[in-house]
Design a protein around this motif. Structure first.
Motif, PDB file in Angstrom:
ATOM      1  N   HIS A  15       0.789  -1.232   0.000  1.00 51.27           N
ATOM      2  CA  HIS A  15       0.000   0.000   0.000  1.00 51.27           C
ATOM      3  C   HIS A  15       0.824   1.286   0.000  1.00 51.27           C
ATOM      4  CE1 HIS A  15      -2.791  -3.013   1.886  1.00 51.27           C
ATOM      5  NE2 HIS A  15      -3.582  -2.501   0.961  1.00 51.27           N
ATOM      6  N   TYR A  16       2.160   1.182   0.131  1.00 50.42           N
ATOM      7  CA  TYR A  16       2.974   2.376   0.333  1.00 50.42           C
ATOM      8  C   TYR A  16       4.224   2.380  -0.529  1.00 50.42           C
ATOM      9  CZ  TYR A  16       0.099   2.899   4.550  1.00 50.42           C
ATOM     10  OH  TYR A  16      -0.954   3.021   5.425  1.00 50.42           O
ATOM     11  N   VAL A  17       4.747   3.610  -0.719  1.00 47.78           N
ATOM     12  CA  VAL A  17       6.055   3.835  -1.321  1.00 47.78           C
ATOM     13  C   VAL A  17       6.943   4.454  -0.248  1.00 47.78           C
ATOM     14  CG1 VAL A  17       7.306   4.834  -3.259  1.00 47.78           C
ATOM     15  CG2 VAL A  17       4.874   4.345  -3.489  1.00 47.78           C
ATOM     16  N   ILE A  18       8.184   3.981  -0.137  1.00 49.32           N
ATOM     17  CA  ILE A  18       9.086   4.429   0.918  1.00 49.32           C
ATOM     18  C   ILE A  18      10.291   5.110   0.290  1.00 49.32           C
ATOM     19  CG2 ILE A  18      10.627   3.670   2.772  1.00 49.32           C
ATOM     20  CD1 ILE A  18       7.644   1.546   1.936  1.00 49.32           C
ATOM     21  N   PHE A  19      10.602   6.337   0.786  1.00 50.49           N
ATOM     22  CA  PHE A  19      11.717   7.120   0.274  1.00 50.49           C
ATOM     23  C   PHE A  19      12.718   7.396   1.394  1.00 50.49           C
ATOM     24  CE2 PHE A  19       7.998   8.444  -2.286  1.00 50.49           C
ATOM     25  CZ  PHE A  19       8.434   8.059  -3.544  1.00 50.49           C
ATOM     26  N   TYR A  20      14.007   7.513   1.009  1.00 54.49           N
ATOM     27  CA  TYR A  20      15.077   7.811   1.957  1.00 54.49           C
ATOM     28  C   TYR A  20      15.569   9.242   1.740  1.00 54.49           C
ATOM     29  CZ  TYR A  20      15.272   2.669   1.881  1.00 54.49           C
ATOM     30  OH  TYR A  20      14.961   1.335   1.921  1.00 54.49           O
ATOM     31  N   ASP A  21      15.260  10.133   2.669  1.00 56.04           N
ATOM     32  CA  ASP A  21      15.769  11.506   2.623  1.00 56.04           C
ATOM     33  C   ASP A  21      16.844  11.610   3.701  1.00 56.04           C
ATOM     34  OD1 ASP A  21      16.147  14.189   2.142  1.00 56.04           O
ATOM     35  OD2 ASP A  21      14.443  14.830   3.380  1.00 56.04           O
ATOM     36  N   LEU A  22      18.082  11.320   3.327  1.00 56.21           N
ATOM     37  CA  LEU A  22      19.166  11.116   4.281  1.00 56.21           C
ATOM     38  C   LEU A  22      20.309  12.113   4.028  1.00 56.21           C
ATOM     39  CD1 LEU A  22      19.023   7.223   4.167  1.00 56.21           C
ATOM     40  CD2 LEU A  22      18.106   8.720   5.958  1.00 56.21           C
ATOM     41  N   PRO A  23      21.204  12.269   5.003  1.00 58.11           N
ATOM     42  CA  PRO A  23      22.127  13.413   4.985  1.00 58.11           C
ATOM     43  C   PRO A  23      23.362  13.290   4.101  1.00 58.11           C
ATOM     44  CG  PRO A  23      22.360  12.214   7.042  1.00 58.11           C
ATOM     45  CD  PRO A  23      21.234  11.569   6.298  1.00 58.11           C
ATOM     46  N   VAL A  24      23.243  12.678   2.923  1.00 59.33           N
ATOM     47  CA  VAL A  24      24.236  12.829   1.871  1.00 59.33           C
ATOM     48  C   VAL A  24      23.554  13.643   0.777  1.00 59.33           C
ATOM     49  CG1 VAL A  24      25.663  11.666   0.161  1.00 59.33           C
ATOM     50  CG2 VAL A  24      25.409  10.685   2.447  1.00 59.33           C
ATOM     51  N   VAL A  25      24.050  14.860   0.563  1.00 59.39           N
ATOM     52  CA  VAL A  25      23.316  15.825  -0.256  1.00 59.39           C
ATOM     53  C   VAL A  25      24.210  16.401  -1.345  1.00 59.39           C
ATOM     54  CG1 VAL A  25      21.774  16.413   1.647  1.00 59.39           C
ATOM     55  CG2 VAL A  25      23.873  17.732   1.319  1.00 59.39           C
ATOM     56  N   ALA A  26      23.563  16.914  -2.377  1.00 63.73           N
ATOM     57  CA  ALA A  26      24.274  17.532  -3.491  1.00 63.73           C
ATOM     58  C   ALA A  26      24.880  18.864  -3.057  1.00 63.73           C
ATOM     59  CB  ALA A  26      23.318  17.747  -4.656  1.00 63.73           C
ATOM     60  N   ASP A  27      26.057  19.143  -3.614  1.00 59.55           N
ATOM     61  CA  ASP A  27      26.743  20.402  -3.331  1.00 59.55           C
ATOM     62  C   ASP A  27      27.392  20.900  -4.617  1.00 59.55           C
ATOM     63  OD1 ASP A  27      28.283  22.515  -2.500  1.00 59.55           O
ATOM     64  OD2 ASP A  27      29.107  21.485  -0.748  1.00 59.55           O
ATOM     65  N   PRO A  28      26.819  21.946  -5.251  1.00 58.42           N
ATOM     66  CA  PRO A  28      27.371  22.436  -6.513  1.00 58.42           C
ATOM     67  C   PRO A  28      28.802  22.945  -6.395  1.00 58.42           C
ATOM     68  CG  PRO A  28      25.160  23.302  -6.142  1.00 58.42           C
ATOM     69  CD  PRO A  28      25.589  22.653  -4.873  1.00 58.42           C
ATOM     70  N   ALA A  29      29.254  23.208  -5.166  1.00 67.66           N
ATOM     71  CA  ALA A  29      30.609  23.722  -4.997  1.00 67.66           C
ATOM     72  C   ALA A  29      31.670  22.639  -5.126  1.00 67.66           C
ATOM     73  CB  ALA A  29      30.732  24.405  -3.631  1.00 67.66           C
TER      74      ALA A  29
END
Length: 460
Positions: free
Chosen positions: A206-220
């Motif tokens: 019944h569900y979709v599970i997403f991981y919003d975790l602390p490895v993030v994009a950095d344009p620099a």
């Protein structure tokens, strides 16, 4: 390039192949099951000769295929995926960037009569049964984002679920659903605070599970993979109803980590969401990312370069949607990767998980395949020693199978320091027994990512 100038991510098991290959009538040690008729295919990054892609995960995709029929291995073939090259000044973070620019190097999956080579930030590329590139597959122009390297097909609902979380502008994440016939049915926007390195996700009934975790994009970051760990990013797992909208997503805070791959997710008898997957803790992220990107200056000295992937451990999250709380449980302390199951059980209860075990400082010295029994907490180990390294164990169910280990495991095995590879076929129910068959390949295949079994006839 000499050994001293070649980055770590182009050495040892990761050293690229230098050319495409065609070989007919391969030697088979043992006996291939006569029920197997089709092709095993596997994708992975493989830089062109003389090219430094800047990261272990950035090389051009190369697909390897082994054709099996009537107890014979009739051919092996390798082909680079012919994708759109990045033009001068190409900006990964530019809104509306050309998503046909991709390495297509992470997985290859059969879908709607096609074979799709995938890398999550770009559009899929179709290859034919001879592994030659057909071109971009964009659902007749309806797909304008990328497509995850780990789409989930629900045969019961006749739906393919996938996502793109690399949108530089809001909403940052879009979830897509397509039909079994190849029609894009709907797309749902989910707002995130910034762009995370979301490599995989999960699906339940019944569900979709997403991981919003602390490895993030950095344009620099001037790197082929511009991502970093952020202590300021709240680690959380999101649960969205399969027919819901972004605002329906329930976000639950978890301990800081990064998740590479999901083994499976399911709903338990109390309505909780149980997720099992590979968890990377902050200090292991830093060490592993340095090995993959070639920069070792800041690593505190305990990097085990024998492990070609981030050091991860099998973990379980039990998410209570009513209280918005989580119970976390470490299922193993060994360094493992590529957790797989019988895909017919995806989103449902399962008993067995298969994974690759790697050497690590203070841990195992050699390479292994591990079969976990998640109901009992026990496991079986198949050792490969220190000189051979197995790849992802892909499960192929036997006809009319009832148990989720009734079938075969395909794993590409390569020498750590060169030598020809082989495709090993194991009886999943006799995990530590003699291999059913070993297909001897004409060359070393670089260590890569994900594969699929493509049967000549799809069973329903």
């Amino acid at each position: 390039m000499t050994q001293t100038s070649t980055p770590l991510y182009l050495l040892g098991p990761l050293e690229p192949a230098r050319a495409e290959t065609d070989t007919r009538e391969l030697d088979v040690i043992g006996a291939l099951p006569p029920e197997l008729s089709g092709m095993y295919v596997r994708n992975g990054p493989n830089a062109h000769p003389g090219e430094d892609p800047g990261h272990a995960w950035a090389g051009h995709g190369m697909v390897h295929g082994i054709r099996v029929e009537a107890g014979r291995a009739t051919w092996y073939r390798s082909r680079w995926v012919d994708t759109t090259p990045a033009p001068a000044g190409y900006d990964f973070f530019a809104p509306g960037r050309d998503r046909s620019v991709t390495a297509a190097n992470t997985s290859i999956v059969p879908y709607a009569g096609r074979l799709l080579a995938l890398q999550e930030a770009g559009l899929p590329y179709e290859v034919d049964r001879e592994l030659n590139t057909v071109g971009v597959f964009d659902f007749d122009g309806r797909l304008t984002t990328g497509m995850t390297a780990h789409p989930k097909f629900d045969a019961r609902a006749g739906e393919l679920h996938f996502f793109d979380s690399y949108l530089p502008e809001q909403p940052h994440l879009v979830h897509h659903v397509a039909s079994a016939e190849g029609e894009l049915l709907r797309s749902t926007a989910i707002e995130l605070p910034e762009v995370p390195l979301m490599h995989d996700f999960a699906l339940t009934e019944h569900y979709v599970i997403f991981y919003d975790l602390p490895v993030v994009a950095d344009p620099a970051i001037a790197n082929a993979m511009p991502f970093r760990w952020s202590d300021d990013h709240e680690p959380r797992i999101g649960v969205m109803p399969r027919n819901g909208v972004g605002a329906d997503t329930i976000w639950i805070t978890v301990d800081p980590c990064w998740v590479i791959h999901t083994a499976n997710a399911r709903e338990d008898s109390q309505g909780r969401i149980v997720v099992e997957g590979n968890r990377v803790v902050p200090d292991r992220w830093d060490i592993s990312w340095a090995r993959l990107g070639g920069s070792l200056d800041h690593v505190p000295g305990n990097l085990d370069t024998r492990n070609p992937l981030p050091e991860a451990h099998l973990h379980r999250w039990t998410l209570d949607l009513g209280t918005r709380t989580v119970r976390e449980e470490a299922l193993d302390d060994r360094a493992i990767e590529f957790p797989t199951i019988d895909l017919a059980r995806a989103g449902l209860s399962h008993e067995h998980v298969y994974a690759v075990g790697y050497p690590r400082v203070g841990g195992a010295d050699g390479y292994e395949l591990i079969k976990y029994d998640t109901s009992t907490g026990t496991d079986q180990v198949r050792s490969f020693g220190t000189n051979q390294i197995p790849g992802e164990a892909y499960f192929v169910a036997a006809p009319d199978a009832s148990a989720d280990d009734e079938g075969w495991l395909f794993t590409l095995v390569s020498g750590v320091d060169g030598g020809a590879s082989e495709l090993m076929v194991l009886d999943a129910s006799d995990f530590t027994g003699h291999p059913v068959a070993r297909i001897v390949l004409p060359e070393r295949i670089p260590y890569g990512f994900h594969g699929s079994w493509v049967p000549d006839q799809v069973r329903h």
